[in-house]
Design a protein around this motif. Structure first.
Motif, PDB file in Angstrom:
ATOM      1  N   ASP A  96     -12.388   5.740  -5.538  1.00 46.28           N
ATOM      2  CA  ASP A  96     -11.387   7.118  -6.613  1.00 46.28           C
ATOM      3  C   ASP A  96     -12.180   7.806  -6.166  1.00 46.28           C
ATOM      4  O   ASP A  96     -12.133   8.769  -6.913  1.00 46.28           O
ATOM      5  CB  ASP A  96     -10.959   6.814  -6.884  1.00 46.28           C
ATOM      6  CG  ASP A  96     -11.170   5.847  -8.282  1.00 46.28           C
ATOM      7  OD1 ASP A  96     -13.248   5.678  -8.147  1.00 46.28           O
ATOM      8  OD2 ASP A  96     -11.443   5.248  -9.160  1.00 46.28           O
ATOM      9  N   LYS A  97     -13.383   8.071  -6.006  1.00 46.13           N
ATOM     10  CA  LYS A  97     -14.409   9.219  -5.430  1.00 46.13           C
ATOM     11  C   LYS A  97     -14.753   9.892  -4.734  1.00 46.13           C
ATOM     12  O   LYS A  97     -15.084  11.363  -4.750  1.00 46.13           O
ATOM     13  CB  LYS A  97     -15.481   8.700  -6.725  1.00 46.13           C
ATOM     14  CG  LYS A  97     -14.791   8.161  -7.883  1.00 46.13           C
ATOM     15  CD  LYS A  97     -16.667   7.418  -8.811  1.00 46.13           C
ATOM     16  CE  LYS A  97     -16.641   7.104  -9.432  1.00 46.13           C
ATOM     17  NZ  LYS A  97     -15.347   5.451  -9.532  1.00 46.13           N
ATOM     18  N   MET A 167     -10.821   0.538 -13.300  1.00 50.48           N
ATOM     19  CA  MET A 167     -10.049   1.742 -12.529  1.00 50.48           C
ATOM     20  C   MET A 167      -8.633   2.113 -13.879  1.00 50.48           C
ATOM     21  O   MET A 167      -8.142   0.784 -13.811  1.00 50.48           O
ATOM     22  CB  MET A 167      -9.515   1.300 -11.494  1.00 50.48           C
ATOM     23  CG  MET A 167      -8.910   2.037 -10.538  1.00 50.48           C
ATOM     24  SD  MET A 167      -8.591   2.113  -9.278  1.00 50.48           S
ATOM     25  CE  MET A 167      -7.389   0.175  -9.371  1.00 50.48           C
ATOM     26  N   PRO A 168      -8.406   2.574 -14.216  1.00 49.83           N
ATOM     27  CA  PRO A 168      -7.324   3.523 -14.904  1.00 49.83           C
ATOM     28  C   PRO A 168      -5.741   2.758 -15.067  1.00 49.83           C
ATOM     29  O   PRO A 168      -5.682   2.273 -16.011  1.00 49.83           O
ATOM     30  CB  PRO A 168      -7.726   4.551 -15.958  1.00 49.83           C
ATOM     31  CG  PRO A 168      -8.742   5.738 -15.482  1.00 49.83           C
ATOM     32  CD  PRO A 168      -9.565   3.874 -13.996  1.00 49.83           C
ATOM     33  N   GLU A 169      -5.661   3.100 -14.167  1.00 41.64           N
ATOM     34  CA  GLU A 169      -4.864   2.544 -12.973  1.00 41.64           C
ATOM     35  C   GLU A 169      -4.385   2.557 -12.008  1.00 41.64           C
ATOM     36  O   GLU A 169      -5.295   2.529 -11.084  1.00 41.64           O
ATOM     37  CB  GLU A 169      -3.840   4.280 -12.644  1.00 41.64           C
ATOM     38  CG  GLU A 169      -3.241   4.741 -14.428  1.00 41.64           C
ATOM     39  CD  GLU A 169      -2.182   4.127 -14.722  1.00 41.64           C
ATOM     40  OE1 GLU A 169      -1.443   3.805 -13.960  1.00 41.64           O
ATOM     41  OE2 GLU A 169      -2.063   4.046 -16.266  1.00 41.64           O
ATOM     42  N   PRO A 170      -4.055   1.110 -11.411  1.00 35.12           N
ATOM     43  CA  PRO A 170      -3.435   0.694 -10.501  1.00 35.12           C
ATOM     44  C   PRO A 170      -3.569   1.407  -9.512  1.00 35.12           C
ATOM     45  O   PRO A 170      -2.588   2.445  -9.805  1.00 35.12           O
ATOM     46  CB  PRO A 170      -2.856  -0.133 -10.788  1.00 35.12           C
ATOM     47  CG  PRO A 170      -1.627  -0.118 -12.025  1.00 35.12           C
ATOM     48  CD  PRO A 170      -2.804   0.394 -13.058  1.00 35.12           C
ATOM     49  N   ASP A 171      -3.348   1.354  -7.934  1.00 34.83           N
ATOM     50  CA  ASP A 171      -3.322   1.794  -6.841  1.00 34.83           C
ATOM     51  C   ASP A 171      -1.591   0.514  -6.207  1.00 34.83           C
ATOM     52  O   ASP A 171      -1.730   0.013  -5.969  1.00 34.83           O
ATOM     53  CB  ASP A 171      -4.536   2.124  -5.743  1.00 34.83           C
ATOM     54  CG  ASP A 171      -4.679   2.521  -5.238  1.00 34.83           C
ATOM     55  OD1 ASP A 171      -3.452   4.051  -5.180  1.00 34.83           O
ATOM     56  OD2 ASP A 171      -4.748   2.525  -4.059  1.00 34.83           O
ATOM     57  N   PHE A 172      -0.913   1.395  -5.807  1.00 33.21           N
ATOM     58  CA  PHE A 172       0.359   0.722  -5.732  1.00 33.21           C
ATOM     59  C   PHE A 172       0.302   0.935  -3.908  1.00 33.21           C
ATOM     60  O   PHE A 172      -0.379   2.239  -3.203  1.00 33.21           O
ATOM     61  CB  PHE A 172       1.633   1.857  -5.557  1.00 33.21           C
ATOM     62  CG  PHE A 172       1.948   1.445  -7.084  1.00 33.21           C
ATOM     63  CD1 PHE A 172       2.433   0.375  -7.412  1.00 33.21           C
ATOM     64  CD2 PHE A 172       1.292   2.402  -8.392  1.00 33.21           C
ATOM     65  CE1 PHE A 172       2.386  -0.175  -9.028  1.00 33.21           C
ATOM     66  CE2 PHE A 172       1.807   1.668  -9.363  1.00 33.21           C
ATOM     67  CZ  PHE A 172       2.325   1.199  -9.967  1.00 33.21           C
ATOM     68  N   PHE A 173       0.562   0.007  -2.572  1.00 34.72           N
ATOM     69  CA  PHE A 173       0.616  -0.272  -1.622  1.00 34.72           C
ATOM     70  C   PHE A 173       1.980  -0.919  -1.008  1.00 34.72           C
ATOM     71  O   PHE A 173       2.877  -1.567  -1.761  1.00 34.72           O
ATOM     72  CB  PHE A 173      -0.731  -0.956  -0.387  1.00 34.72           C
ATOM     73  CG  PHE A 173      -1.145  -2.213  -1.787  1.00 34.72           C
ATOM     74  CD1 PHE A 173      -0.669  -3.337  -0.750  1.00 34.72           C
ATOM     75  CD2 PHE A 173      -1.722  -2.433  -2.565  1.00 34.72           C
ATOM     76  CE1 PHE A 173      -1.105  -4.713  -1.190  1.00 34.72           C
ATOM     77  CE2 PHE A 173      -2.259  -3.767  -2.894  1.00 34.72           C
ATOM     78  CZ  PHE A 173      -2.273  -4.747  -2.233  1.00 34.72           C
TER      79      PHE A 173
END
Length: 180
Positions: A96-97, A167-173
């Motif tokens: 995420d960076k 990770m403050p917010e999850p990632d959707f897939f």
């Protein structure tokens, strides 16, 4: 109805909209998701948006509850070139960076890097876990602080959320089952 709602979000959504859909979907049992699944991202403005696609991510393979390949990659999206990657060999903590454009430039090296990244060993497990008040299938990575949680969109489609410690917010897939 759920597939239509998902399709509307795939051109871009907020995390709140993705959570609203996720929470409206029924649970799926771990034993119901065996097989190979093709993955794609659900863009929500998350810092990881575009990273999976840019990296050559193909999807996931669930052989049984104890035998999961959490990361499948392919050369040029070709289903015949799919290989499992050991997540410990991928800088997941940087995902995420690093901008997707930088990741995409490195994708051309995937064929060369494949020998160092690939594994034949399963690197995750499936469990039925409670998440947001619903017991549903979840994939637990063996060596990383990541849990992917799934809900059923329809018989061949899952909406997933990657929950990574720190990770403050999850990632959707999205995962779509490949035909047998």
């Amino acid at each position: 109805m759920s597939i239509v709602a998902l399709q509307k979000l795939e051109s871009g959504a907020t995390a709140a909209q993705a959570w609203e859909l996720f929470d409206s979907l029924p649970a799926v049992r771990a034993e119901e998701i065996r097989g190979r699944w093709r993955g794609r991202e659900l863009p929500t403005g998350h810092p990881m948006d575009g990273i999976l696609q840019a990296s050559g991510w193909y999807g996931k393979q669930f052989d049984d509850a104890e035998s999961v390949h959490p990361l499948l990659f392919s050369i040029g999206g070709d289903p015949d070139s799919v290989f499992a990657v050991d997540p410990r060999r991928v800088p997941v903590g940087l995902a995420d960076k690093v901008p997707a454009s930088v990741v995409a430039k490195g994708r051309g090296l995937l064929g060369v890097l494949r020998l160092g990244l690939r594994t034949r060993r399963h690197r995750a497990r499936l469990r039925n876990l409670e998440h947001r008040g619903v017991v549903t299938a979840a994939m637990v990575y063996d060596h990383l602080p990541i849990i992917d949680v799934f809900r059923r969109v329809d018989d061949t489609t899952l909406l997933g959320v990657m929950d990574r410690r720190g990770m403050p917010e999850p990632d959707f897939f999205v995962l779509t089952r490949e035909s047998a």
